[in-house]
Write an enzyme that holds these catalytic residues in place. Structure first.
Site, PDB file in Angstrom:
ATOM      1  N   ASP A  94     -21.470  43.099 -10.567  1.00 11.10           N
ATOM      2  CA  ASP A  94     -21.004  44.326 -11.600  1.00 11.10           C
ATOM      3  C   ASP A  94     -19.920  45.099 -11.054  1.00 11.10           C
ATOM      4  O   ASP A  94     -19.575  44.933  -9.705  1.00 11.10           O
ATOM      5  CB  ASP A  94     -22.172  45.173 -11.659  1.00 11.10           C
ATOM      6  CG  ASP A  94     -22.326  45.992 -12.628  1.00 11.10           C
ATOM      7  OD1 ASP A  94     -21.513  46.119 -13.479  1.00 11.10           O
ATOM      8  OD2 ASP A  94     -23.513  46.770 -12.834  1.00 11.10           O
ATOM      9  N   ASP A 267     -30.111  40.701 -16.627  1.00 13.26           N
ATOM     10  CA  ASP A 267     -30.502  41.113 -15.374  1.00 13.26           C
ATOM     11  C   ASP A 267     -31.363  42.430 -15.327  1.00 13.26           C
ATOM     12  O   ASP A 267     -31.278  43.031 -16.172  1.00 13.26           O
ATOM     13  CB  ASP A 267     -29.286  41.265 -14.481  1.00 13.26           C
ATOM     14  CG  ASP A 267     -28.573  42.723 -14.571  1.00 13.26           C
ATOM     15  OD1 ASP A 267     -28.911  43.795 -14.003  1.00 13.26           O
ATOM     16  OD2 ASP A 267     -27.980  43.105 -15.793  1.00 13.26           O
ATOM     17  N   CYS A 305     -50.005  30.855 -12.779  1.00 14.79           N
ATOM     18  CA  CYS A 305     -48.889  30.917 -12.029  1.00 14.79           C
ATOM     19  C   CYS A 305     -48.831  29.916 -10.752  1.00 14.79           C
ATOM     20  O   CYS A 305     -50.109  30.241 -10.145  1.00 14.79           O
ATOM     21  CB  CYS A 305     -48.404  32.401 -11.835  1.00 14.79           C
ATOM     22  SG  CYS A 305     -46.991  32.380 -10.770  1.00 14.79           S
ATOM     23  N   CYS A 307     -46.802  30.262  -7.998  1.00 13.50           N
ATOM     24  CA  CYS A 307     -45.986  30.973  -6.805  1.00 13.50           C
ATOM     25  C   CYS A 307     -47.212  31.375  -5.584  1.00 13.50           C
ATOM     26  O   CYS A 307     -48.528  31.287  -5.859  1.00 13.50           O
ATOM     27  CB  CYS A 307     -45.532  32.342  -7.381  1.00 13.50           C
ATOM     28  SG  CYS A 307     -46.469  33.588  -7.542  1.00 13.50           S
ATOM     29  N   CYS A 310     -49.971  33.781  -5.772  1.00 12.86           N
ATOM     30  CA  CYS A 310     -51.146  33.665  -6.848  1.00 12.86           C
ATOM     31  C   CYS A 310     -52.134  32.491  -6.101  1.00 12.86           C
ATOM     32  O   CYS A 310     -53.026  32.104  -6.838  1.00 12.86           O
ATOM     33  CB  CYS A 310     -50.897  33.070  -8.225  1.00 12.86           C
ATOM     34  SG  CYS A 310     -49.929  34.404  -9.060  1.00 12.86           S
ATOM     35  N   HIS A 335     -43.829  37.114  -7.034  1.00 12.69           N
ATOM     36  CA  HIS A 335     -44.715  36.887  -8.365  1.00 12.69           C
ATOM     37  C   HIS A 335     -43.875  37.139  -9.572  1.00 12.69           C
ATOM     38  O   HIS A 335     -43.910  36.256 -10.680  1.00 12.69           O
ATOM     39  CB  HIS A 335     -46.078  37.210  -8.463  1.00 12.69           C
ATOM     40  CG  HIS A 335     -46.642  37.234  -9.650  1.00 12.69           C
ATOM     41  ND1 HIS A 335     -47.288  36.248 -10.074  1.00 12.69           N
ATOM     42  CD2 HIS A 335     -46.809  38.051 -10.634  1.00 12.69           C
ATOM     43  CE1 HIS A 335     -47.634  36.281 -11.374  1.00 12.69           C
ATOM     44  NE2 HIS A 335     -47.334  37.503 -11.742  1.00 12.69           N
TER      45      HIS A 335
END
Length: 379
Positions: A94, A267, A305, A307, A310, A335
């Site tokens: 940015d 984003d 999920c 991840c 989880c 997560h």
């Protein structure tokens, strides 16, 4: 510019959703795609390997904050953002334009530049369009955003016009200042909530040699429906063969609604900020893991999920937050970022099958029982 290319592989028949690939010197980005925010050369609380494991392909850094510390020359000597962070994929930086909005109380804007008083030590920082590009070239990002003038909404019409016209002039100055052929420049469309101004700005910027285009100045306090209206009014005036990036957005619903209107890249700090504050995104709505109902809950956050968070029970995750253990915010950040990347992957697959509208309807049915507050929070 041979280093950069954008190819659209599928167009959804019922919406403006696009499925494409953005090619950069550090790899390819599948679109629609979501970029985790690493304002100060770090996605808060996570190692770079953990970020990559969520499925992220491109991350974001910030010109203003990195210029203050450690300083862009220090970043350059440390190998640029890629060498310093060890991130192997594409990086977008940015320009500092968002800080013109978020740090309104410690900055002044003139035609020449934005002048800030550092929030760290009170030092005066002068950021011209040319200096913004110089800093980003030192950072070595794949995509450098132009410096733009962001105003809070709602705003007086004259203030919106003034900021839009200045943003166009600054975009041209950024383009003229650029020296690296391995760094793309993205222009930023401004114009507040005025569809005609947005179209005018987009048309003017599209005539210039930018490698991509962003829509800025949204998700700064306006209702989500107004954001969607302006995105829909702006995208038709942007080139079809270049990526479109909606800055600082947003909730899962926001992502899908704006993909349907032609946006390719997003984003937002929401996945990590909400994760640090014990809130998890799931297909069944938000889970506030500090709530007492989860104290002895043996279920995972999200059974769909895979991840690392989880793999644990909701009861264990709640314990981490109640005990103020740093692992809690880390796991929920992982997560949430994984969830956002899963949404993007599913959206891409739905576009390829020509069933994006059905996919959005299914997701919204699960989410709308617990809507989140819309806010642009990029750092």
């Amino acid at each position: 510019m041979s280093h950069f290319q954008y190819n659209i592989h599928h167009q959804d028949p019922a919406t403006a959703a696009r499925r494409g690939v953005f090619t950069t010197p550090h790899g390819r980005v599948q679109t629609p795609g979501f970029m985790p925010v690493g304002t100060q050369a770090t996605v808060k609380g996570l190692t770079i390997d953990q970020v990559a494991a969520t499925g992220a392909e491109m991350i974001l850094g910030n010109t203003y904050h990195l210029a203050l510390r450690p300083g862009h020359e220090t970043v350059r000597r440390l190998g640029g953002l890629h060498g310093m962070t060890l991130w192997q994929g594409p990086i977008l930086t940015d320009s500092g334009g968002f800080q013109i909005f978020s740090l309104e109380g410690i900055r002044e804007v003139s035609e020449q530049q934005a002048t800030f008083r550092s929030h760290i030590d009170g030092a005066i920082i002068q950021l011209t369009p040319e200096h913004s590009i110089e800093i980003q070239e030192s950072l070595g990002s794949d995509v450098a955003m132009v410096l733009d003038h962001v105003v809070a909404l709602p705003a007086e019409p004259d203030a919106v016009v003034d900021a839009m016209e200045r943003s166009i002039r600054w975009a041209k100055r950024c383009l003229n200042a650029a020296t690296r052929d391995d760094q793309a420049r993205f222009a930023i469309v401004q114009g507040g909530l005025d569809a005609k101004l947005r179209a005018e700005c987009a048309t003017e910027l599209s005539s210039l040699a930018f490698e991509g285009f962003a829509i800025g100045g949204l998700s700064v306090g306006e209702p989500p429906e107004e954001m969607y209206r302006i995105t829909a009014a702006t995208c038709p005036h942007l080139p079809t063969d270049k990526p479109r990036y909606l800055m600082g957005v947003g909730t899962p619903i926001d992502l899908l609604e704006n993909i349907a209107r032609g946006i390719d890249l997003f984003d937002c700090v929401m996945p990590t900020r909400n994760g640090r504050n014990a809130m998890a995104f799931t297909d069944r709505g938000q889970i506030k893991i500090r709530n007492a109902v989860h104290r002895e809950d043996t279920r995972p956050l999200d059974p769909d999920c895979h991840c690392v968070a989880c793999r644990h029970s909701r009861g264990y995750l709640r314990h981490l937050f109640i005990a103020k253990e740093m692992l809690g915010p880390i796991l929920l950040s992982i997560h949430n970022l994984t969830y956002y990347q899963r949404i993007m992957a599913e959206a891409r697959a739905a576009i390829e099958l020509g069933r994006f509208s059905e996919y959005v309807a299914k997701k919204k049915k699960g989410w709308l029982s617990q809507p989140t507050t819309n806010a642009e929070t990029r750092g």
